[in-house]
Design an enzyme around this catalytic site. Sequence first.
Site, PDB file in Angstrom:
ATOM      1  N   TYR A 254      52.155  58.546  57.751  1.00  0.00           N
ATOM      2  CA  TYR A 254      51.927  59.163  59.058  1.00  0.00           C
ATOM      3  C   TYR A 254      51.123  60.455  58.828  1.00  0.00           C
ATOM      4  O   TYR A 254      51.493  61.541  59.267  1.00  0.00           O
ATOM      5  CB  TYR A 254      53.236  59.462  59.786  1.00  0.00           C
ATOM      6  CG  TYR A 254      54.197  58.293  59.846  1.00  0.00           C
ATOM      7  CD1 TYR A 254      54.084  57.320  60.846  1.00  0.00           C
ATOM      8  CD2 TYR A 254      55.214  58.159  58.909  1.00  0.00           C
ATOM      9  CE1 TYR A 254      54.971  56.252  60.912  1.00  0.00           C
ATOM     10  CE2 TYR A 254      56.107  57.091  58.962  1.00  0.00           C
ATOM     11  CZ  TYR A 254      55.976  56.143  59.959  1.00  0.00           C
ATOM     12  OH  TYR A 254      56.854  55.084  60.022  1.00  0.00           O
TER      13      TYR A 254
ATOM     14  N   GLN B 149      49.931  70.366  64.222  1.00  0.00           N
ATOM     15  CA  GLN B 149      51.097  71.184  64.512  1.00  0.00           C
ATOM     16  C   GLN B 149      50.739  72.278  65.516  1.00  0.00           C
ATOM     17  O   GLN B 149      49.717  72.950  65.372  1.00  0.00           O
ATOM     18  CB  GLN B 149      51.636  71.817  63.232  1.00  0.00           C
ATOM     19  CG  GLN B 149      52.239  70.819  62.256  1.00  0.00           C
ATOM     20  CD  GLN B 149      53.573  70.280  62.726  1.00  0.00           C
ATOM     21  OE1 GLN B 149      54.237  70.868  63.581  1.00  0.00           O
ATOM     22  NE2 GLN B 149      53.985  69.151  62.159  1.00  0.00           N
TER      23      GLN B 149
ATOM     24  N   CYS C 160      60.501  66.446  63.570  1.00  0.00           N
ATOM     25  CA  CYS C 160      60.591  67.328  64.737  1.00  0.00           C
ATOM     26  C   CYS C 160      61.725  66.930  65.663  1.00  0.00           C
ATOM     27  O   CYS C 160      61.837  67.464  66.769  1.00  0.00           O
ATOM     28  CB  CYS C 160      59.264  67.333  65.502  1.00  0.00           C
ATOM     29  SG  CYS C 160      58.799  65.735  66.194  1.00  0.00           S
TER      30      CYS C 160
ATOM     31  N   GLU D  82      47.665  56.425  58.113  1.00  0.00           N
ATOM     32  CA  GLU D  82      47.741  56.881  59.498  1.00  0.00           C
ATOM     33  C   GLU D  82      47.435  55.711  60.423  1.00  0.00           C
ATOM     34  O   GLU D  82      46.494  54.950  60.187  1.00  0.00           O
ATOM     35  CB  GLU D  82      46.755  58.029  59.736  1.00  0.00           C
ATOM     36  CG  GLU D  82      46.539  58.408  61.193  1.00  0.00           C
ATOM     37  CD  GLU D  82      47.828  58.790  61.915  1.00  0.00           C
ATOM     38  OE1 GLU D  82      47.985  58.394  63.087  1.00  0.00           O
ATOM     39  OE2 GLU D  82      48.675  59.480  61.303  1.00  0.00           O
TER      40      GLU D  82
ATOM     41  N   ASP E  99      56.165  62.039  57.476  1.00  0.00           N
ATOM     42  CA  ASP E  99      56.080  62.921  58.650  1.00  0.00           C
ATOM     43  C   ASP E  99      55.867  62.058  59.885  1.00  0.00           C
ATOM     44  O   ASP E  99      54.785  62.043  60.481  1.00  0.00           O
ATOM     45  CB  ASP E  99      54.928  63.910  58.472  1.00  0.00           C
ATOM     46  CG  ASP E  99      54.866  64.942  59.588  1.00  0.00           C
ATOM     47  OD1 ASP E  99      55.836  65.041  60.376  1.00  0.00           O
ATOM     48  OD2 ASP E  99      53.839  65.644  59.704  1.00  0.00           O
TER      49      ASP E  99
END
Length: 459
Positions: free
Chosen positions: A321, A288, A415, A345, A388
């Site tokens: 993720y 982030q 996002c 991931e 995410d």
Amino acid sequence: MTAKTQTQPAPTGETGTEAVLDVGPVAHGGHCVARHEGRVIFVRHAIPGEKVRARLTDADDKAKFWRADVVDVLEASPDRVDHFWHPADSRRAWRHGHPPVGGAEFGHIALARQRSLKADVLAEQLQRLAGVEQLPDSWAGTSVEAVGEASDGGSGLGWRTRASFSVTPGGKLGMHAHRSGHIIPVSEMPLAIDAINTLRLWDIDLQGVERVEVAAPANGSRPLVLLAPAEGTKPKRLRAIAAQLPDDVSVAAFDPVTEAVEQIRGRLWVQESAAGHDYRVTGAGFWQIHRDAPETLVGTVTEFLQGGGFLNPGAVVADLYAGAGLFTAVLADAVGETGSVLSVEGAPGTSRDARKNLHAAPQVEVVQGRVERVLRQKTRDFDALLLDPPRAGAGKAVVGQLVDSHPRAVAYVSCDPASFARDVGYFRKAGWELKALRAFDLYPHTHHLETVALLTPGP
């Protein structure tokens, strides 16, 4: 509102033509909507309710809509302020004969109005794409929530711990204009933390490099500068560039396509800290970018899941993720050694980071691979799932798999309002409910925002 043209010539579909427009509502993507003779024009650097003169930047006669930049403001909104960064100021840039850089497209708007506009976009996307008419009680009113005001003094500056730059043909640090190959030299990055600006990359001759990525952890640990070499650039040239940087800065060459990283000097990774844990993040691996984002998002996710009784000692959860393990480590703390966490991931390098970061947590299983493939192989009854995904969202197939795994709850971090709303729509069609929602201004002076949602099966 209906756009009005200035004196002749009126817009004919030719890029570079100017028109006077009455600016309508904000839309997803960092622009507002105006109309001219029935055609939609997406106008950047405007505010709803203004009258502006705009320059057409994309005006194909066959296109469904055109794009334009504001070059002058004839009737200003009371929320218009002086832009904090000259290269991103549309009016100033076009007076100097070139478009503005991207990355600060809301810098002409007072922060409070920026946040209310972002809230408008989120609500509109949820209504249009997901059919959500009434937002949950956890929604914080009519504005996204400010983050990090104690550290930036309420300016919305100095929050980026990551920055990406291009390089001009003459070897100067620069940034691209929006939707353009044009590179504008820059000599500061006001949105970045001091550790990035003090590198003074704009003073370095970067010939032989096409792109520069910088990661400077908010905890003050060693920064990493990644150089993407142009074709034919010799290692000696990259070493010469590295020699112009401070000795305590790591430098590496990287391939933006494969994300392969090759050492020039120092480490190939940075050390991040959040929520009582340290994390190794390799090269251009995801983290982030707002200095206060990790703590904010981790706190909200655990609040939603623990408050709903979905995250307790012994619980079975998954972090999808998962990146380098930001959320996984905190989930592992919550479920304890009697619970289990599946961490998934897709990027091999980032998954290796997760293994290193989580090696001391026996309740965590780290799997590298596509989420949809792993979920097919790891069939189990989950108490909760954390989602995410990248900006494109999870998509219909993955949402279907999540629903079929029958978790008691899904925490969704996003996002992008459009992909988030689309995925919420898939959940709702499967009978799920949007139980809680918060939105955060993790990208001040841009159109971006971050949402955290809690979704649960319907009654």
